[in-house]
Design a protein around this motif. Structure first.
Motif, PDB file in Angstrom:
ATOM      1  N   ALA A  78       0.832  -1.211   0.000  1.00 12.36           N
ATOM      2  CA  ALA A  78       0.000   0.000   0.000  1.00 12.36           C
ATOM      3  C   ALA A  78       0.862   1.254   0.000  1.00 12.36           C
ATOM      4  CB  ALA A  78      -0.918  -0.005   1.214  1.00 12.36           C
ATOM      5  N   MET A  79       1.979   1.223   0.737  1.00 12.32           N
ATOM      6  CA  MET A  79       2.865   2.393   0.757  1.00 12.32           C
ATOM      7  C   MET A  79       3.474   2.655  -0.613  1.00 12.32           C
ATOM      8  SD  MET A  79       4.780   2.101   4.447  1.00 12.32           S
ATOM      9  CE  MET A  79       5.977   3.334   4.017  1.00 12.32           C
ATOM     10  N   VAL A  80       3.841   1.602  -1.311  1.00 10.31           N
ATOM     11  CA  VAL A  80       4.431   1.776  -2.637  1.00 10.31           C
ATOM     12  C   VAL A  80       3.368   2.225  -3.642  1.00 10.31           C
ATOM     13  CG1 VAL A  80       5.525   0.549  -4.548  1.00 10.31           C
ATOM     14  CG2 VAL A  80       6.331   0.190  -2.224  1.00 10.31           C
ATOM     15  N   GLU A  81       2.175   1.614  -3.556  1.00 10.72           N
ATOM     16  CA  GLU A  81       1.112   1.987  -4.484  1.00 10.72           C
ATOM     17  C   GLU A  81       0.675   3.429  -4.286  1.00 10.72           C
ATOM     18  OE1 GLU A  81      -1.898  -0.941  -3.736  1.00 10.72           O
ATOM     19  OE2 GLU A  81      -0.975  -2.416  -5.089  1.00 10.72           O
ATOM     20  N   ARG A  82       0.666   3.876  -3.043  1.00 12.62           N
ATOM     21  CA  ARG A  82       0.244   5.249  -2.743  1.00 12.62           C
ATOM     22  C   ARG A  82       1.443   6.084  -2.309  1.00 12.62           C
ATOM     23  NH1 ARG A  82      -3.726   1.853  -0.533  1.00 12.62           N
ATOM     24  NH2 ARG A  82      -5.751   2.096  -1.538  1.00 12.62           N
ATOM     25  N   GLY A  83       2.568   5.868  -2.934  1.00 13.72           N
ATOM     26  CA  GLY A  83       3.815   6.519  -2.548  1.00 13.72           C
ATOM     27  C   GLY A  83       3.739   8.028  -2.538  1.00 13.72           C
ATOM     28  N   VAL A 124       1.775   9.098   0.555  1.00 11.63           N
ATOM     29  CA  VAL A 124       2.548   8.840   1.772  1.00 11.63           C
ATOM     30  C   VAL A 124       3.645   9.887   1.913  1.00 11.63           C
ATOM     31  CG1 VAL A 124       4.112   7.206   2.900  1.00 11.63           C
ATOM     32  CG2 VAL A 124       2.036   6.385   1.801  1.00 11.63           C
ATOM     33  N   LEU A 125       4.334  10.169   0.829  1.00  7.24           N
ATOM     34  CA  LEU A 125       5.400  11.168   0.859  1.00  7.24           C
ATOM     35  C   LEU A 125       4.843  12.549   1.184  1.00  7.24           C
ATOM     36  CD1 LEU A 125       8.401  11.638   0.456  1.00  7.24           C
ATOM     37  CD2 LEU A 125       7.942  12.010  -1.971  1.00  7.24           C
ATOM     38  N   ALA A 126       3.691  12.894   0.603  1.00 12.51           N
ATOM     39  CA  ALA A 126       3.080  14.192   0.880  1.00 12.51           C
ATOM     40  C   ALA A 126       2.705  14.315   2.356  1.00 12.51           C
ATOM     41  CB  ALA A 126       1.849  14.386   0.005  1.00 12.51           C
ATOM     42  N   ARG A 127       2.137  13.264   2.921  1.00 17.14           N
ATOM     43  CA  ARG A 127       1.779  13.300   4.349  1.00 17.14           C
ATOM     44  C   ARG A 127       3.029  13.402   5.223  1.00 17.14           C
ATOM     45  NH1 ARG A 127      -3.677  11.334   5.074  1.00 17.14           N
ATOM     46  NH2 ARG A 127      -4.700  12.518   3.422  1.00 17.14           N
ATOM     47  N   GLY A 128       4.061  12.691   4.852  1.00 18.38           N
ATOM     48  CA  GLY A 128       5.307  12.763   5.618  1.00 18.38           C
ATOM     49  C   GLY A 128       5.912  14.156   5.589  1.00 18.38           C
ATOM     50  N   ILE A 129       5.890  14.781   4.433  1.00 16.46           N
ATOM     51  CA  ILE A 129       6.422  16.140   4.315  1.00 16.46           C
ATOM     52  C   ILE A 129       5.556  17.117   5.101  1.00 16.46           C
ATOM     53  CG2 ILE A 129       6.802  18.030   2.685  1.00 16.46           C
ATOM     54  CD1 ILE A 129       7.808  15.903   0.715  1.00 16.46           C
ATOM     55  N   GLU A 130       4.234  16.926   5.067  1.00 20.99           N
ATOM     56  CA  GLU A 130       3.344  17.779   5.866  1.00 20.99           C
ATOM     57  C   GLU A 130       3.670  17.655   7.351  1.00 20.99           C
ATOM     58  OE1 GLU A 130      -0.751  16.850   5.105  1.00 20.99           O
ATOM     59  OE2 GLU A 130      -0.594  17.346   2.981  1.00 20.99           O
ATOM     60  N   ALA A 131       3.916  16.424   7.806  1.00 23.12           N
ATOM     61  CA  ALA A 131       4.225  16.215   9.224  1.00 23.12           C
ATOM     62  C   ALA A 131       5.561  16.837   9.603  1.00 23.12           C
ATOM     63  CB  ALA A 131       4.234  14.723   9.542  1.00 23.12           C
ATOM     64  N   LEU A 132       6.525  16.784   8.692  1.00 25.41           N
ATOM     65  CA  LEU A 132       7.841  17.345   8.984  1.00 25.41           C
ATOM     66  C   LEU A 132       7.873  18.859   8.822  1.00 25.41           C
ATOM     67  CD1 LEU A 132      10.186  14.717   7.338  1.00 25.41           C
ATOM     68  CD2 LEU A 132       9.781  15.093   9.766  1.00 25.41           C
ATOM     69  N   THR A 165       6.368  21.189  10.160  1.00 29.41           N
ATOM     70  CA  THR A 165       5.817  21.868  11.323  1.00 29.41           C
ATOM     71  C   THR A 165       6.985  22.211  12.238  1.00 29.41           C
ATOM     72  OG1 THR A 165       5.524  19.801  12.546  1.00 29.41           O
ATOM     73  CG2 THR A 165       3.663  20.539  11.189  1.00 29.41           C
ATOM     74  N   PRO A 166       6.795  23.142  13.154  1.00 32.97           N
ATOM     75  CA  PRO A 166       7.912  23.464  14.055  1.00 32.97           C
ATOM     76  C   PRO A 166       8.411  22.253  14.845  1.00 32.97           C
ATOM     77  CG  PRO A 166       6.226  25.158  14.194  1.00 32.97           C
ATOM     78  CD  PRO A 166       5.670  24.066  13.322  1.00 32.97           C
ATOM     79  N   SER A 167       7.498  21.415  15.302  1.00 31.07           N
ATOM     80  CA  SER A 167       7.949  20.236  16.055  1.00 31.07           C
ATOM     81  C   SER A 167       8.645  19.230  15.144  1.00 31.07           C
ATOM     82  CB  SER A 167       6.770  19.579  16.774  1.00 31.07           C
ATOM     83  OG  SER A 167       5.823  19.115  15.835  1.00 31.07           O
ATOM     84  N   GLY A 168       8.201  19.107  13.901  1.00 29.54           N
ATOM     85  CA  GLY A 168       8.857  18.205  12.964  1.00 29.54           C
ATOM     86  C   GLY A 168      10.267  18.655  12.636  1.00 29.54           C
ATOM     87  N   ILE A 169      10.439  19.945  12.434  1.00 28.76           N
ATOM     88  CA  ILE A 169      11.767  20.493  12.139  1.00 28.76           C
ATOM     89  C   ILE A 169      12.679  20.326  13.351  1.00 28.76           C
ATOM     90  CG2 ILE A 169      13.021  22.634  11.642  1.00 28.76           C
ATOM     91  CD1 ILE A 169      10.543  23.437   9.942  1.00 28.76           C
TER      92      ILE A 169
END
Length: 173
Positions: free
Chosen positions: A58-63, A66-74, A76-80
């Motif tokens: 599923a991660m590969v199919e919706r890569g 998944v990457l967009a959500r990961g970048i959104e999470a990072l 943020t001030p806490s992610g940085i």
């Protein structure tokens, strides 16, 4: 005029030959990298047994998602801040002497095993196990034990080094 077409000839032999050619190439590749194919199949089987194969699929199919959500999470001030801390920790680990770390971790493991062995492996404090608490004379006797003395000496050296670094950091500010 032209004559009417009475039969249609389909090129079935070409499709069959193409499939045979593809099959032969796949079999040749399998034969040339037999160990890698077996290792890959073993890995896929282990992922399936652990229930991770559908997750990775599923991660590969919706890569992209998944990457967009990961970048959104990072992003943020806490992610940085988390990334900065992770980078700092990796740099710190790179500065450590592997032999010293190995020695300290071996000593730590031996200490944990000894504490666990004192009370049957439950690692409960001595006062809860029914034994009398340590008194001042018991502590003084423990300082005479060469193993305890060595551990305390290492602890004080660690604290001295840590203190020097903290003082230097305070002075530089």
């Amino acid at each position: 005029m032209g004559e009417p077409i009475t039969s249609i000839q389909r090129p079935q032999t070409a499709a069959i030959k193409s499939r045979q050619s593809t099959h032969e190439r796949v079999m040749a590749q399998l034969a040339s990298d037999e160990e890698g194919v077996i290792a890959g199949l073993r890995l896929l089987g282990a992922l399936e047994d652990k229930g991770l194969l559908p997750l990775f699929t599923a991660m590969v199919e919706r890569g992209d998602q998944v990457l967009a959500r990961g970048i959104e999470a990072l992003n943020t001030p806490s992610g940085i801040s988390t990334l900065q801390i992770a980078i700092t920790l990796l740099q710190w680990v790179g500065k450590l002497d592997p032999d010293s770390v190995s020695t300290l971790l071996t000593a730590l493991t031996a200490g944990v095993k000894r504490v666990a062995g004192k009370d049957g492996g439950t690692a409960v404090s001595v006062s809860k196990s029914g034994a009398r608490p340590l008194g001042i004379y018991d502590l003084l006797a423990k300082f005479q034990d060469p193993s305890v003395n060595t551990a305390i000496a290492y602890l004080f050296e660690f604290l001295a080094g840590m203190g020097e670094a903290l003082r230097a950091a305070r002075m530089s500010k």
